[in-house]
Scaffold this motif. Structure first.
Motif, short mmCIF file in Angstrom:
data_model
loop_
_atom_site.label_atom_id
_atom_site.label_comp_id
_atom_site.label_asym_id
_atom_site.label_seq_id
_atom_site.Cartn_x
_atom_site.Cartn_y
_atom_site.Cartn_z
N PHE A 1 0.82 -1.21 0.00
CA PHE A 1 0.00 0.00 0.00
C PHE A 1 0.86 1.26 0.00
CE2 PHE A 1 -2.26 3.40 2.22
CZ PHE A 1 -3.36 3.54 1.38
N TYR B 1 2.31 1.75 -3.52
CA TYR B 1 1.24 2.10 -4.45
C TYR B 1 0.84 3.55 -4.25
CZ TYR B 1 -3.28 2.00 -6.84
OH TYR B 1 -4.33 2.27 -7.67
N TYR B 2 0.61 3.97 -3.00
CA TYR B 2 0.20 5.34 -2.72
C TYR B 2 1.31 6.33 -3.09
CZ TYR B 2 -1.80 9.35 -0.32
OH TYR B 2 -2.31 10.59 -0.05
N THR B 3 2.56 5.97 -2.80
CA THR B 3 3.69 6.84 -3.14
C THR B 3 3.79 7.03 -4.65
OG1 THR B 3 4.87 6.15 -1.16
CG2 THR B 3 6.17 7.15 -2.92
N TRP C 1 1.33 6.74 -6.75
CA TRP C 1 0.13 7.46 -7.15
C TRP C 1 0.31 8.96 -6.94
CZ3 TRP C 1 -4.97 7.06 -3.93
CH2 TRP C 1 -6.01 7.69 -4.59
N VAL C 2 0.86 9.34 -5.78
CA VAL C 2 0.94 10.76 -5.42
C VAL C 2 2.19 11.42 -5.98
CG1 VAL C 2 1.14 12.33 -3.46
CG2 VAL C 2 -0.47 10.44 -3.38
N ALA D 1 -6.60 10.91 -3.85
CA ALA D 1 -5.34 10.82 -3.10
C ALA D 1 -5.40 11.66 -1.83
CB ALA D 1 -4.18 11.28 -3.97
N PRO E 1 -7.13 9.43 2.54
CA PRO E 1 -6.50 9.59 3.86
C PRO E 1 -7.36 10.44 4.80
CG PRO E 1 -4.88 9.95 2.15
CD PRO E 1 -6.21 9.86 1.48
#
Length: 85
Positions: free
Chosen positions: A20, A23-25, A27-28, A52, A56
């Protein structure tokens, strides 16, 4: 045994958290470097960028509400115990 099961569960939770995080890193931080015309396959595997920030925020709001509710219930239980004495 319990120890082996705990270690396996810990390894699975760690793997999910690391997956996760990356993936988030991506994405952002990485997705904005490529235009949708240059890498349409890359933009297809991520939700819209507005999420994004929303995800959170929703997570933190839910976590805060849960913690405040739990603390309130514990405090209410402590008050009712004092009254019953």
């Amino acid at each position: 045994s319990i120890v082996a099961m705990s270690q396996t569960l810990g390894a699975v939770v760690l793997a999910v958290a690391i997956t996760f995080f990356f993936y988030y890193t991506a994405w952002v931080l990485l997705l904005p470097m490529w235009a949708p015309q240059d890498a349409p396959w890359l933009h297809a595997i991520f939700p819209p960028r507005s999420w994004a920030i929303k995800l959170p925020g929703i997570f933190l709001l839910t976590l805060t509400a849960t913690l405040v509710s739990f603390i309130g219930l514990v405090m209410a239980g402590a008050v009712s115990e004092r009254k019953s004495r």
